[in-house]
Design an enzyme around this catalytic site. Structure first.
Site, PDB file in Angstrom:
ATOM      1  N   SER A 569       0.846  -1.190   0.000  1.00 37.32           N
ATOM      2  CA  SER A 569       0.000   0.000   0.000  1.00 37.32           C
ATOM      3  C   SER A 569       0.887   1.248   0.000  1.00 37.32           C
ATOM      4  O   SER A 569       1.659   1.454  -0.932  1.00 37.32           O
ATOM      5  CB  SER A 569      -0.951  -0.037   1.197  1.00 37.32           C
ATOM      6  OG  SER A 569      -1.985   0.888   1.039  1.00 37.32           O
ATOM      7  N   ASP A 654      -9.961  -3.508  -5.533  1.00 35.83           N
ATOM      8  CA  ASP A 654      -9.337  -2.677  -4.506  1.00 35.83           C
ATOM      9  C   ASP A 654      -9.911  -1.263  -4.550  1.00 35.83           C
ATOM     10  O   ASP A 654      -9.869  -0.599  -5.577  1.00 35.83           O
ATOM     11  CB  ASP A 654      -7.815  -2.636  -4.733  1.00 35.83           C
ATOM     12  CG  ASP A 654      -7.048  -2.091  -3.541  1.00 35.83           C
ATOM     13  OD1 ASP A 654      -7.645  -1.325  -2.756  1.00 35.83           O
ATOM     14  OD2 ASP A 654      -5.864  -2.431  -3.403  1.00 35.83           O
ATOM     15  N   HIS A 689      -8.265  -4.676  -1.475  1.00 39.58           N
ATOM     16  CA  HIS A 689      -7.002  -4.254  -0.866  1.00 39.58           C
ATOM     17  C   HIS A 689      -6.453  -5.286   0.114  1.00 39.58           C
ATOM     18  O   HIS A 689      -5.242  -5.489   0.189  1.00 39.58           O
ATOM     19  CB  HIS A 689      -7.219  -2.920  -0.137  1.00 39.58           C
ATOM     20  CG  HIS A 689      -5.963  -2.167   0.125  1.00 39.58           C
ATOM     21  ND1 HIS A 689      -5.175  -1.642  -0.872  1.00 39.58           N
ATOM     22  CD2 HIS A 689      -5.335  -1.836   1.286  1.00 39.58           C
ATOM     23  CE1 HIS A 689      -4.141  -1.012  -0.349  1.00 39.58           C
ATOM     24  NE2 HIS A 689      -4.203  -1.127   0.957  1.00 39.58           N
TER      25      HIS A 689
END
Length: 717
Positions: A569, A654, A689
């Protein structure tokens, strides 16, 4: 002569086999993404984005019949997945073995430590082979029978992704609200269940944050909804059971798009709270939980650079705040006069201690603090001398957890280190006696004594001391040939804790060193550690990580030929920056769901998360921030040069880092890089995610990570 002839023939055979291997490698052609140049102009500066076409809207992704652009994107992502499978095909058996090894350490019929709440004991348990948990409770009475209040395996059957949100039980213990996400975009539908009959109510709340907060009347709940495009939690509604969602009353709307909002109940259960949150500012409203139709009152109106969090005890609100306190302090204020003019210090500001959290009990105050980069727990009796709970590992984490009972002298806390599995303790705050309730059961003959952890500091280029936590198996040979995986995150003030993970043993047992660089941008060394790693100081995060990598090489822990880096991330942005800045320092990079197209994303306020992250990265509509962000943006700074071996991961659904960022980055890297190193991407077409929702299924990607590293090291078993 005969021997020479045999040697010649053998050499010829080997050479031919080598040629065949090379031929085979040449046949595996990576997908080449088409280019459709798009001009992006800001502040008189024009960037050309050849891969902007990869971006799809939610409507395109959800359409029953994909249009031409959607089909092109799907074809490209699937081609990348096919290429990944080809490149890693020779490791498939090894990946299966790694996966079985990792899940083989997990107790299949495990159960959590029960948590007492309002006359019941709540826990989760797994049955043999189940990916999802059974959510259970028992009355706190002798010989009480188990109630399965939520059957995860049954509910998840038939879904490729099944995310279970919060489970919120009504004050009278008869009803439960729970959230479900079957897409992996964190847009939950809340359902209601009668816990006495097992029946579902007709009430159903869509597009929510996943939790419901009960008023004390057992029929009214408050919940958040999300902007359908940006996914910002921006509205709070009141729902009365037995009514349709369309008739729910809007009680609060957060109109400032740099804020998001939420609703919860104080530990005392006396007050409902609405919180509005921004990186540098917060605001809270309160309402008596016995009066859900009443008027909400503001504790302290929002101000720039004023952060506070409130809980209730007696006649006061207790507030953790940064008001005149960089590292935060604890104050209290009368409920009848809650604004900042009436705040009085309970724990003042300290330059060397970060106050992270607090917990209120009838006879004690407990604080979670960070000292010298490590978490610690402080107990402060309302009457008597305060003290810290002592811990011995060089690198560890410890924090209070699941303390729902107010009228008790028992504190529950979690402890873990790089060599100690997650452990839950009950601690008597009066006698200082403690009992281990549970330690994560690691199957397969694990012993903490087989591993060593270290903690040391590395001097960064600007003289700052960067903490490093490290773990490895005792007896390995440490030197230039030793493989080492260096991890960091370094954003949002999120500290990377030196905790235990059983899946990491598969690395350590094969001779890897695992290290964490506690770089600026986290909050390990106090609030200034965060302030010095964001906005116009963001590059400190990248240079800190590089400096740690160089130190590990210089001190002989490893070499550039065996040094690997991993981040996900915002930590994936870190990976993108370091490969542009120091590509030759690393042999391999794992960039998980990487946030790499920062300038384009932060210029587009329609993308989820953009608006309330301006205080983290800066707003590129301001030229100062545009220029600075552009100077490190991984996607914008790809160059024609050699890059290390790289594995990139993403999820098609995501909502935090949209799939097109890593996909575009990969395409640009492949077009421009001058090396023959591995460059592959795993795009999970069914998740978002956080990856897979099942407790075992998620480790398939872990096995892929490790197979990628082991392949580069020539480790085949």
């Amino acid at each position: 002569m005969k021997l020479l002839r045999l040697l010649f023939v053998s050499a010829l055979i080997i050479a031919c086999q080598s040629e065949k291997k090379e031929d085979k490698k040449e046949v595996i052609n990576p997908p080449i993404a088409k280019k459709i140049p798009k001009e992006l102009t800001s502040h008189g500066d024009t960037r050309i984005d050849d891969y902007f076409w990869m971006r799809l809207s939610d409507e395109q992704k959800n359409a029953d019949n994909p249009d031409d652009q959607t089909q092109d994107v799907l074809n490209y992502l699937n081609a990348e997945n096919d290429y990944l499978n080809e490149v890693m095909q020779h490791t498939e058996v090894f990946q299966d073995r790694l996966f079985n090894e990792i899940v083989g350490r997990i107790k299949k019929d495990d159960q959590s430590v029960p948590v007492t709440d309002n006359g019941y004991s709540y826990y989760t348990r797994y049955e043999e082979g189940s990916e999802y948990a059974l959510y259970c409770r028992k009355k706190i009475t002798e010989n009480a029978e188990e109630e399965i209040i939520l059957n995860g395996p049954k509910l998840a059957k038939g879904y490729s992704y099944y995310g279970i949100g919060s489970q919120d039980v009504s004050p009278n213990n008869k009803l439960m609200a729970y959230g479900i996400d079957t897409i992996s975009r964190r847009q939950y539908t809340i359902f209601f269940k009668n816990l006495e009959t097992g029946e579902l109510l007709n009430d159903k709340l869509s597009n929510t944050g996943g939790s419901a907060t009960w008023a004390n009347d057992n029929k009214t709940v408050f919940y958040t909804t999300k902007d359908p495009q940006t996914l910002r939690q921006n509205k709070i509604y009141k729902h009365v059971l037995g009514t349709d969602q369309a008739s729910d009353v809007l009680v609060y709307e957060e109109k400032d798009d740099t804020y998001r909002c939420g609703v919860f109940k104080t530990k005392s259960r006396d007050y409902l709270m609405i919180g509005s949150f921004q990186t540098l500012s917060t605001e809270y409203r309160f309402l008596k939980a016995d009066n859900p139709d009443g008027n909400w009152q503001v504790i302290q109106p929002r101000e720039s650079d004023l952060i506070y969090y409130a809980d209730h005890f007696g006649d006061d609100f207790y507030i953790r705040t940064n008001r005149d306190a960089t590292n935060f302090k604890l104050v209290k204020t009368p409920i009848k006069k809650p604004s900042k003019e009436n705040w009085t210090d309970i724990i003042g500001h300290r330059e060397d201690v970060l106050l992270e959290n607090f917990d209120l009990f009838k006879d004690h105050l407990v604080t979670a603090e960070r000292l010298n980069g490590l978490r610690t727990i402080r107990v402060l009796p309302w009457e008597g001398k305060d003290y810290y709970i002592e811990f011995k590992d060089p690198a560890y984490t410890a924090y209070p957890t699941s303390n729902l009972d107010f009228d008790t002298n028992i504190l529950r806390y979690t402890y873990s280190s790089l060599t100690t599995p997650n452990s839950t303790f009950e601690y008597n705050m009066d006698t200082k006696e403690q009992a281990l309730l549970k330690q994560e059961n690691v199957l397969g003959g694990f012993s903490s004594d087989d591993y060593t952890s270290e903690r040391f500091e590395v001097t960064a280029t600007d003289g700052t001391k960067i903490p490093v936590s490290m773990v490895y198996k005792k007896g390995i040979s440490i030197g230039s040939e030793t493989p080492l995986l260096l991890y960091a995150y370094g954003s949002y003030g999120n500290s990377t804790e030196p905790t235990f993970r059983s899946d990491r043993l598969s690395l350590l047992d094969r001779g890897f060193i695992y290290a964490i660089a506690h770089v600026r941008g986290g909050q390990e060394m106090g609030r200034q550690w965060y302030e010095n790693g964001k906005l116009l100081k963001k590059k400190n995060t990248f240079t800190d990580f590089i400096d740690v990598g160089k130190y590990l090489v210089d001190k002989g822990y490893t070499s550039s030929e065996h040094l690997y880096a991993m981040g996900g991330s915002a930590g994936g942005l870190l990976m993108g920056a370091i490969v542009n800045m120091e590509p030759s320092l690393w042999n391999g990079i794992i960039a998980a769901v990487p946030f790499v197209d920062i300038v384009t994303t932060m210029l587009d306020e329609s993308i989820p998360l953009t608006t309330f992250e301006f205080d983290e990265w800066g707003n590129p509509k301001d030229k100062t921030y545009y220029d600075y962000m552009l100077s490190y943006s991984p996607y914008d700074n790809v160059e024609a040069k050699a890059y290390p071996n790289m594995l990139i991961t993403t999820g098609y659904w995501d909502s935090q880092v949209q799939y097109w960022e890593p996909a575009k980055w990969l395409a640009k890297l492949r077009d421009m890089k001058t090396d023959n190193n591995i460059l592959i991407m795993d795009c999970n077409m069914e998740t978002g995610h956080g990856g897979a929702s099942g407790r075992f299924e998620r480790h398939k990607r872990t096995a892929l990570y490790y197979a990628f590293l082991f392949n580069l090291e020539g480790i085949e078993d």
